[in-house]
Design a protein around this motif. Sequence first.
Motif, mmCIF file in Angstrom:
data_model
loop_
_atom_site.group_PDB
_atom_site.id
_atom_site.type_symbol
_atom_site.label_atom_id
_atom_site.label_comp_id
_atom_site.label_asym_id
_atom_site.label_seq_id
_atom_site.Cartn_x
_atom_site.Cartn_y
_atom_site.Cartn_z
ATOM 1 N N ALA A 152 0.926 -1.368 -0.030
ATOM 2 C CA ALA A 152 0.137 -0.066 0.043
ATOM 3 C C ALA A 152 0.995 1.254 0.140
ATOM 4 C CB ALA A 152 -0.940 -0.042 1.054
ATOM 5 N N LYS A 153 2.099 1.167 0.060
ATOM 6 C CA LYS A 153 3.105 2.534 0.261
ATOM 7 C C LYS A 153 3.722 2.750 -1.160
ATOM 8 C CE LYS A 153 7.102 -0.332 1.296
ATOM 9 N NZ LYS A 153 8.228 -0.311 2.587
ATOM 10 N N TYR A 154 3.147 1.966 -2.207
ATOM 11 C CA TYR A 154 3.736 2.197 -3.455
ATOM 12 C C TYR A 154 2.512 2.837 -4.318
ATOM 13 C CZ TYR A 154 7.477 -0.794 -2.462
ATOM 14 O OH TYR A 154 8.555 -1.350 -1.489
ATOM 15 N N ARG A 155 2.827 3.833 -5.079
ATOM 16 C CA ARG A 155 1.691 4.362 -5.944
ATOM 17 C C ARG A 155 2.188 4.859 -7.256
ATOM 18 N NH1 ARG A 155 0.218 10.041 -3.608
ATOM 19 N NH2 ARG A 155 -0.284 10.524 -5.884
ATOM 20 N N LEU A 156 1.669 4.697 -8.343
ATOM 21 C CA LEU A 156 2.068 5.033 -9.636
ATOM 22 C C LEU A 156 1.629 6.312 -10.300
ATOM 23 C CD1 LEU A 156 0.671 1.481 -11.414
ATOM 24 C CD2 LEU A 156 2.766 2.022 -10.372
#
Length: 139
Positions: A32-36
């Motif tokens: 959940a800490k990664y985003r595009l």
Amino acid sequence: MLTASIRPATIYGAGDGMMTMYLTSQALNGRAKYRLGTGPYLYDSTYVENGTHAQMLLARALVKAAASAPLSADTKVEGEAFFVTNDEHIPFWDLHRLVAEVAGLPIKDEDVRCIPIWLVMTIVSFAEWTYWIFSLGRK
């Protein structure tokens, strides 16, 4: 026979076997800490009871339309499509962080890792061309 279409956004709530489970699994696995990208992509979802309420309203309107003369253009429901949402626009990636927080794994702003869109598109294009080459253009 009169028909119309209900088009809900992603549905969550009692009996939800997709959205809630997927977001919870992402949170528990630390993804959940990664985003595009860095854009403020707004997202809206639909609580299951709101979708059911919309279906009931549409059914009543269709019965009323079938029992009377053709309705005027501003009250016509037959043949129409209705988008149903909670009307609570939130940034898409904040939804992941919200679920992570509810799961007991809050994510601080400084822990969020943004993957640039250009990098994602480069990797996807490379994978697509590689697949096309190895399938000899048949797929």
